[in-house]
Design a protein around this motif. Sequence first.
Motif, PDB file in Angstrom:
ATOM      1  N   VAL A   1      -1.344  -4.633  -2.106  1.00  0.00           N
ATOM      2  CA  VAL A   1      -2.506  -4.262  -2.907  1.00  0.00           C
ATOM      3  C   VAL A   1      -2.957  -5.504  -3.661  1.00  0.00           C
TER       4      VAL A   1
ATOM      5  N   VAL B   1      -9.752   7.037  -6.310  1.00  0.00           N
ATOM      6  CA  VAL B   1      -8.956   5.822  -6.389  1.00  0.00           C
ATOM      7  C   VAL B   1      -9.211   5.006  -5.130  1.00  0.00           C
ATOM      8  N   THR B   2      -9.536   3.741  -5.297  1.00  0.00           N
ATOM      9  CA  THR B   2      -9.720   2.823  -4.178  1.00  0.00           C
ATOM     10  C   THR B   2      -8.704   1.709  -4.302  1.00  0.00           C
ATOM     11  N   LEU B   3      -7.974   1.447  -3.219  1.00  0.00           N
ATOM     12  CA  LEU B   3      -7.039   0.332  -3.179  1.00  0.00           C
ATOM     13  C   LEU B   3      -7.565  -0.698  -2.194  1.00  0.00           C
TER      14      LEU B   3
ATOM     15  N   VAL C   1      -4.918   8.793  -2.825  1.00  0.00           N
ATOM     16  CA  VAL C   1      -5.808   7.641  -2.641  1.00  0.00           C
ATOM     17  C   VAL C   1      -7.039   8.119  -1.886  1.00  0.00           C
TER      18      VAL C   1
ATOM     19  N   TYR D   1       0.829  -1.199   0.000  1.00  0.00           N
ATOM     20  CA  TYR D   1       0.000   0.000   0.000  1.00  0.00           C
ATOM     21  C   TYR D   1       0.867   1.254   0.000  1.00  0.00           C
TER      22      TYR D   1
ATOM     23  N   ALA E   1       2.298   1.853  -3.472  1.00  0.00           N
ATOM     24  CA  ALA E   1       1.240   2.276  -4.393  1.00  0.00           C
ATOM     25  C   ALA E   1       0.885   3.738  -4.132  1.00  0.00           C
TER      26      ALA E   1
ATOM     27  N   GLN F   1      -7.864  -2.979  -7.112  1.00  0.00           N
ATOM     28  CA  GLN F   1      -7.880  -1.525  -7.245  1.00  0.00           C
ATOM     29  C   GLN F   1      -9.051  -1.086  -8.097  1.00  0.00           C
TER      30      GLN F   1
END
Length: 76
Positions: free
Chosen positions: A46, A61-63, A27, A13, A16, A49
């Motif tokens: 991750v 943005v979703t991780l 994020v 994470y 990223a 995504q």
Amino acid sequence: MIMPDFGSQQVTYAEARRQLQALGVSVSSIEKVQDQNTQTAQADLVVGQYPVAGQVIDGTVTLYVSVATKNGANGQ
């Protein structure tokens, strides 16, 4: 901007997030998920995504980040 592919690269994470910040994107959401395949793997990888790799980033943005589980938890 085009979304990089984090899920297939075994990216943490933190890494990223650094890569997205370098692109000027923050994020928006982090979802912790427990994945059967990550029981003995490193936590905070991750595993998914949104948007998916190659799509245009629309500002959100979703991780999806793995949660470590202890070996033998719940009899597994």
